[in-house]
Design an enzyme around this catalytic site. Sequence first.
Site, PDB file in Angstrom:
ATOM      1  N   LYS A  64      98.905  59.518   1.322  1.00  0.00           N
ATOM      2  CA  LYS A  64      99.701  59.228   2.576  1.00  0.00           C
ATOM      3  C   LYS A  64     101.146  59.121   2.208  1.00  0.00           C
ATOM      4  O   LYS A  64     102.061  59.511   2.632  1.00  0.00           O
ATOM      5  CB  LYS A  64      99.175  58.073   3.262  1.00  0.00           C
ATOM      6  CG  LYS A  64      99.867  57.601   4.458  1.00  0.00           C
ATOM      7  CD  LYS A  64      99.165  56.741   5.252  1.00  0.00           C
ATOM      8  CE  LYS A  64      99.955  56.430   6.725  1.00  0.00           C
ATOM      9  NZ  LYS A  64      99.284  55.565   7.602  1.00  0.00           N
ATOM     10  N   ASP A  83      98.500  49.868   6.773  1.00  0.00           N
ATOM     11  CA  ASP A  83      97.090  49.888   7.027  1.00  0.00           C
ATOM     12  C   ASP A  83      96.350  50.136   5.805  1.00  0.00           C
ATOM     13  O   ASP A  83      95.348  50.790   5.776  1.00  0.00           O
ATOM     14  CB  ASP A  83      96.801  51.317   7.972  1.00  0.00           C
ATOM     15  CG  ASP A  83      97.208  52.584   7.145  1.00  0.00           C
ATOM     16  OD1 ASP A  83      97.987  52.598   6.237  1.00  0.00           O
ATOM     17  OD2 ASP A  83      96.696  53.424   7.742  1.00  0.00           O
ATOM     18  N   GLU A 150      95.647  45.645   9.210  1.00  0.00           N
ATOM     19  CA  GLU A 150      95.967  46.349  10.300  1.00  0.00           C
ATOM     20  C   GLU A 150      94.596  46.154  11.261  1.00  0.00           C
ATOM     21  O   GLU A 150      93.649  46.370  10.674  1.00  0.00           O
ATOM     22  CB  GLU A 150      96.125  48.089  10.336  1.00  0.00           C
ATOM     23  CG  GLU A 150      96.107  48.677  11.618  1.00  0.00           C
ATOM     24  CD  GLU A 150      95.899  50.007  11.665  1.00  0.00           C
ATOM     25  OE1 GLU A 150      97.342  50.646  11.712  1.00  0.00           O
ATOM     26  OE2 GLU A 150      94.775  50.760  11.288  1.00  0.00           O
ATOM     27  N   GLU A 165      85.972  61.638  19.119  1.00  0.00           N
ATOM     28  CA  GLU A 165      87.353  62.274  19.216  1.00  0.00           C
ATOM     29  C   GLU A 165      87.585  62.610  17.824  1.00  0.00           C
ATOM     30  O   GLU A 165      87.981  63.833  17.488  1.00  0.00           O
ATOM     31  CB  GLU A 165      88.295  61.435  19.675  1.00  0.00           C
ATOM     32  CG  GLU A 165      89.496  62.329  19.948  1.00  0.00           C
ATOM     33  CD  GLU A 165      90.586  62.062  18.722  1.00  0.00           C
ATOM     34  OE1 GLU A 165      91.882  62.836  18.705  1.00  0.00           O
ATOM     35  OE2 GLU A 165      90.438  61.308  17.839  1.00  0.00           O
TER      36      GLU A 165
HETATM   37  P1  GTP Z   1      99.200  56.285  11.126  1.00  0.00           P
HETATM   38  O1  GTP Z   1     100.547  56.954  10.363  1.00  0.00           O
HETATM   39  O2  GTP Z   1      98.198  57.261  11.277  1.00  0.00           O
HETATM   40  O3  GTP Z   1      98.758  55.065  10.361  1.00  0.00           O
HETATM   41  O4  GTP Z   1      99.697  56.144  12.490  1.00  0.00           O
HETATM   42  P2  GTP Z   1     100.722  54.906  12.889  1.00  0.00           P
HETATM   43  O5  GTP Z   1     101.329  54.236  11.919  1.00  0.00           O
HETATM   44  O6  GTP Z   1     101.624  55.292  14.065  1.00  0.00           O
HETATM   45  O7  GTP Z   1      99.654  53.913  13.578  1.00  0.00           O
HETATM   46  P3  GTP Z   1      98.871  53.849  14.821  1.00  0.00           P
HETATM   47  O8  GTP Z   1      98.749  52.569  15.285  1.00  0.00           O
HETATM   48  O9  GTP Z   1      99.150  54.705  16.113  1.00  0.00           O
HETATM   49  O10 GTP Z   1      97.335  54.558  14.330  1.00  0.00           O
HETATM   50  C1  GTP Z   1      96.675  53.800  13.338  1.00  0.00           C
HETATM   51  C2  GTP Z   1      95.269  54.182  13.483  1.00  0.00           C
HETATM   52  O11 GTP Z   1      94.618  54.190  14.671  1.00  0.00           O
HETATM   53  C3  GTP Z   1      94.688  55.670  12.610  1.00  0.00           C
HETATM   54  O12 GTP Z   1      94.801  55.558  11.640  1.00  0.00           O
HETATM   55  C4  GTP Z   1      93.483  55.606  13.586  1.00  0.00           C
HETATM   56  O13 GTP Z   1      92.354  54.649  12.597  1.00  0.00           O
HETATM   57  C5  GTP Z   1      93.649  54.841  14.831  1.00  0.00           C
HETATM   58  N1  GTP Z   1      94.102  56.065  15.643  1.00  0.00           N
HETATM   59  C6  GTP Z   1      95.329  56.124  16.498  1.00  0.00           C
HETATM   60  N2  GTP Z   1      95.462  57.198  17.228  1.00  0.00           N
HETATM   61  C7  GTP Z   1      94.047  57.835  17.195  1.00  0.00           C
HETATM   62  C8  GTP Z   1      93.678  58.881  17.826  1.00  0.00           C
HETATM   63  O14 GTP Z   1      94.029  59.663  18.712  1.00  0.00           O
HETATM   64  N3  GTP Z   1      92.282  59.014  17.730  1.00  0.00           N
HETATM   65  C9  GTP Z   1      91.243  58.266  16.902  1.00  0.00           C
HETATM   66  N4  GTP Z   1      90.230  58.352  16.855  1.00  0.00           N
HETATM   67  N5  GTP Z   1      91.882  57.341  16.179  1.00  0.00           N
HETATM   68  C10 GTP Z   1      93.341  57.106  16.487  1.00  0.00           C
HETATM   69 MG    MG Z   2      97.658  54.010   9.994  1.00  0.00          MG
END
Ligand code: GTP
Ligand code: MG
Length: 210
Positions: A64, A83, A150, A165
């Site tokens: 990441k 996270d 998180e 999904e």
């Molecule tokens: P990341 O860079 O992935 O951590 O995204 P972000 O920092 O914008 O965080 P966000 O809160 O949007 O999403 C974090 C976590 O939520 C992901 O790592 C997934 O576990 C979950 N998540 C978010 N979007 C989706 C989605 O479209 N589908 C699924 N299955 N899980 C999701």
């Molecule tokens: Mg995340």
Amino acid sequence: MTDLADDLSLLRDLERRLLVYKFAIEELMTKLRILSEEFDSVHRHDPIEHITNRVKKPEGILDKLRRKGLPLDVDSIGEVLDDIAGVRVICPFVSDVYRVSAMLARQHDVEILRTKDYIATPKPNGYRSLHLIVRIPVFLSDRVEHVKVEVQLRTIAMDFWATLEHKLFYKYDDSPPADFVDELMSSAMIAAQLDERMESLHRRIHQDDH
Ligand code: GTP
Ligand code: MG
């Protein structure tokens, strides 16, 4: 030092840094278990169905950081990644999601750094959940560390959709075909309608209790 030795020493440092995230998860799990059991004993309704957790693997963290072009600096990973520690709380009803989140937020040693309400505003693909970035103190032998976790809160229906999904989407490197996207979105809407119907049954049964 060779590249390989560099990598190995980085991984070892990282593993050592990750211990405190495991402790933060344990603290949070205890808080959630207490809320679950106590609320159930007072209100005859357990707002938590089950809880899962994970600490991101060192390889996942390095991937990441590289993907986002961030420095591979073990001491600052907690500042750049939210996270590393993750707790997922599955609730029976939508009202429970907000109830558990509010009960956590009221605790003096829990700081809510950020909230993303994908229930009020679902993601374009239909994803729904309430995300909190919380920070809690972990008391170590010689210091206190404030550690980010998180927390994803969602209903059983939201979890059903998100889990499937995730499985389906992983087959696609890029974005899936348009009809696939439509189908996922409409499945998410059915899950949301199910949540509403179950919530109204729940309200009728528990209207005298709270
Ligand atoms: P990341 O860079 O992935 O951590 O995204 P972000 O920092 O914008 O965080 P966000 O809160 O949007 O999403 C974090 C976590 O939520 C992901 O790592 C997934 O576990 C979950 N998540 C978010 N979007 C989706 C989605 O479209 N589908 C699924 N299955 N899980 C999701
Ligand atoms: Mg995340």
